[in-house]
Design a protein around this motif. Structure first.
Motif, PDB file in Angstrom:
ATOM      1  N   ILE A  99       0.865  -1.181   0.000  1.00 30.97           N
ATOM      2  CA  ILE A  99       0.000   0.000   0.000  1.00 30.97           C
ATOM      3  C   ILE A  99       0.905   1.236   0.000  1.00 30.97           C
ATOM      4  O   ILE A  99       1.713   1.403   0.916  1.00 30.97           O
ATOM      5  N   LYS A 100       0.762   2.051  -1.032  1.00 33.84           N
ATOM      6  CA  LYS A 100       1.707   3.167  -1.196  1.00 33.84           C
ATOM      7  C   LYS A 100       1.707   4.128  -0.010  1.00 33.84           C
ATOM      8  O   LYS A 100       2.750   4.592   0.418  1.00 33.84           O
ATOM      9  N   SER A 101       0.521   4.427   0.495  1.00 38.21           N
ATOM     10  CA  SER A 101       0.436   5.439   1.551  1.00 38.21           C
ATOM     11  C   SER A 101       0.806   4.896   2.928  1.00 38.21           C
ATOM     12  O   SER A 101       0.914   5.657   3.891  1.00 38.21           O
ATOM     13  N   GLY A 117      -5.676  10.197   7.025  1.00 38.18           N
ATOM     14  CA  GLY A 117      -5.279  10.419   5.629  1.00 38.18           C
ATOM     15  C   GLY A 117      -4.747   9.192   4.908  1.00 38.18           C
ATOM     16  O   GLY A 117      -5.289   8.788   3.877  1.00 38.18           O
ATOM     17  N   PRO A 118      -3.684   8.550   5.417  1.00 40.64           N
ATOM     18  CA  PRO A 118      -3.114   7.404   4.702  1.00 40.64           C
ATOM     19  C   PRO A 118      -4.106   6.247   4.564  1.00 40.64           C
ATOM     20  O   PRO A 118      -4.125   5.560   3.550  1.00 40.64           O
ATOM     21  N   ARG A 166      -7.423   6.385   4.243  1.00 42.91           N
ATOM     22  CA  ARG A 166      -8.474   6.615   3.237  1.00 42.91           C
ATOM     23  C   ARG A 166      -7.972   6.278   1.849  1.00 42.91           C
ATOM     24  O   ARG A 166      -8.722   5.841   0.988  1.00 42.91           O
ATOM     25  N   ASP A 167      -6.685   6.452   1.666  1.00 44.66           N
ATOM     26  CA  ASP A 167      -6.075   6.054   0.417  1.00 44.66           C
ATOM     27  C   ASP A 167      -6.022   4.520   0.347  1.00 44.66           C
ATOM     28  O   ASP A 167      -6.419   3.914  -0.644  1.00 44.66           O
ATOM     29  N   ALA A 168      -5.600   3.902   1.447  1.00 46.56           N
ATOM     30  CA  ALA A 168      -5.470   2.434   1.493  1.00 46.56           C
ATOM     31  C   ALA A 168      -6.819   1.744   1.337  1.00 46.56           C
ATOM     32  O   ALA A 168      -6.931   0.695   0.720  1.00 46.56           O
ATOM     33  N   ASP A 178      -9.553   3.217   0.049  1.00 44.97           N
ATOM     34  CA  ASP A 178     -10.318   3.891  -0.989  1.00 44.97           C
ATOM     35  C   ASP A 178     -11.672   4.348  -0.430  1.00 44.97           C
ATOM     36  O   ASP A 178     -12.722   4.045  -0.964  1.00 44.97           O
ATOM     37  N   ALA A 227     -12.259   7.744   0.908  1.00 41.57           N
ATOM     38  CA  ALA A 227     -12.364   9.186   1.152  1.00 41.57           C
ATOM     39  C   ALA A 227     -13.738   9.693   0.711  1.00 41.57           C
ATOM     40  O   ALA A 227     -14.266   9.263  -0.309  1.00 41.57           O
ATOM     41  N   GLN A 275     -16.475  11.724  -1.154  1.00 37.88           N
ATOM     42  CA  GLN A 275     -16.415  12.392  -2.456  1.00 37.88           C
ATOM     43  C   GLN A 275     -16.860  13.852  -2.393  1.00 37.88           C
ATOM     44  O   GLN A 275     -16.646  14.610  -3.309  1.00 37.88           O
ATOM     45  N   SER A 324      -3.555   5.360  11.079  1.00 30.47           N
ATOM     46  CA  SER A 324      -2.598   5.382   9.961  1.00 30.47           C
ATOM     47  C   SER A 324      -1.702   6.623   9.950  1.00 30.47           C
ATOM     48  O   SER A 324      -0.513   6.520   9.677  1.00 30.47           O
TER      49      SER A 324
END
Ligand code: PBG
Length: 324
Positions: free
Chosen positions: A47-49, A202-203, A205-207, A209, A211, A213, A274
């Motif tokens: 996971i990038k974030s 933050g990290p 919500r990226d992991a 998906d 967040a 809209q 996170s």
């Protein structure tokens, strides 16, 4: 009596002395390791974030879960990423949904591991909110009905603990009723009771998906300025049938953890989220601090504040450090 009769440094004079008088113990028994699962097969993607965390598929996560249990960690917390999202988040309660599949897979391989499932709609709805919308607003009671369906489907798949993280009013009551009515008397509820509208997700919500809209979550998650309100939230969740209550995030809310521990008798969980995890990782990467030491200091602070259970992305590493 004062100096020189009392010298505080006497009890700090060696490692053995420091161990002898240590007031707080960190144990692998109290750790929960979060895992992210998406639809598919043979997936294990970084996971990038979130450094050191992965997206798994139901088949590969079972192996990971077995490893987690072999490290002595008693529980994992599952987050699902469905293939399809819709307005109601219907994949969240689908019998063959990604979390439901995963629970069944884990129960085949790591039979004694406790499986906790996150119960929420944010990762499943097209708008990314934790509830369903009616005239542009989150419809509290209609959302609770769906959350009860989600929790029940997780229990049916074999989850030991369901963990609602949506912050709707009354959701613990809806979930407890659904579990009782269907014979799931032993399924525990770990409620995200005092969950703040925090920048530290933050990290994740990226992991996951997940967040939103549009807008933010301030209409349902708590204002970080409030402490008394957290006590009220926790008291309500216990009354509605929560077995474990949670404070989230942990580090900006250590006072809330402390107060909850003084006031309530049920187990108190804290989520080392996170953003807290990545702040430390990034500082260590930049050579600014010793990662292991900062990790343990962080977990000690959460435990010292009063958390009985700590949910943390550091769980695996901590368990290895504690063994040495
Ligand atoms: C879903 C949920 C979130 C987290 C756990 N469950 C995100 C959010 O509320 O925005 C955050 C976990 C983390 O940051 O580690 N409602």
């Amino acid at each position: 009596m004062s100096f020189p009769e009392i010298r505080m440094r006497r009890l700090r004079s060696s490692d053995a002395m420091r161990r002898l008088v240590r007031e707080t113990t960190l144990s692998v028994n109290n750790l929960v390791y979060p895992l992210f699962v998406k639809e598919g097969k043979k997936i294990k993607e970084p996971i990038k974030s979130m450094t050191g965390c992965f997206h798994f598929s139901p088949d590969t996560v079972a192996k990971e879960a077995a490893e987690v249990f072999s490290l002595g960690i008693p529980a994992v917390l599952l987050f699902g990423l469905p293939d399809k999202k819709d307005e109601k988040g219907s994949q969240a309660w689908a019998e063959d949904g990604v979390v439901q599949q995963t629970v069944r897979e884990i129960k085949k391989t790591a039979t004694s591991l406790l499986v906790i499932t996150d119960v929420c709609l944010c990762g499943y709805t097209s708008k990314g909110h934790c509830g369903i919308l009616k005239d542009g607003r989150i419809d509290n009671d209609a959302t609770c009905e769906l959350l009860a369906k989600v929790a029940l489907s997780h229990a049916q798949a074999g989850a030991d603990i369901v963990a609602p993280s949506d912050m709707m009013d009354g959701r613990v009551k809806y979930i407890r009723e659904a579990l009782e009515q269907n014979g799931f008397y032993e399924t525990a509820i770990m409620a995200y009771s005092a969950k703040y509208a925090s920048a530290f997700y933050g990290p994740f919500r990226d992991a996951a998906d997940s967040a939103p809209q549009f807008g933010d979550r301030k209409g349902y998650q708590m204002d970080p300025a409030n402490g008394n309100q957290a006590m009220q939230e926790i008291a309500l969740d216990i009354e509605e049938g929560a077995d474990i209550v949670m404070i989230k995030p942990a580090l900006c809310f250590l006072d809330v953890i402390y107060r909850a521990k003084q006031r309530f008798d049920c187990p108190i969980a804290a989520y080392n989220v996170s953003g807290e995890y990545m702040m430390l990782n990034k500082a260590a990467e930049a050579g600014l601090l010793d990662r292991d030491a900062a990790m343990l200091e962080t977990l000690y602070s959460i435990k010292r504040a009063g958390a009985d259970i700590i949910i943390t992305y550091f769980a695996k590493e901590t368990s290895k450090l504690l063994r040495r």
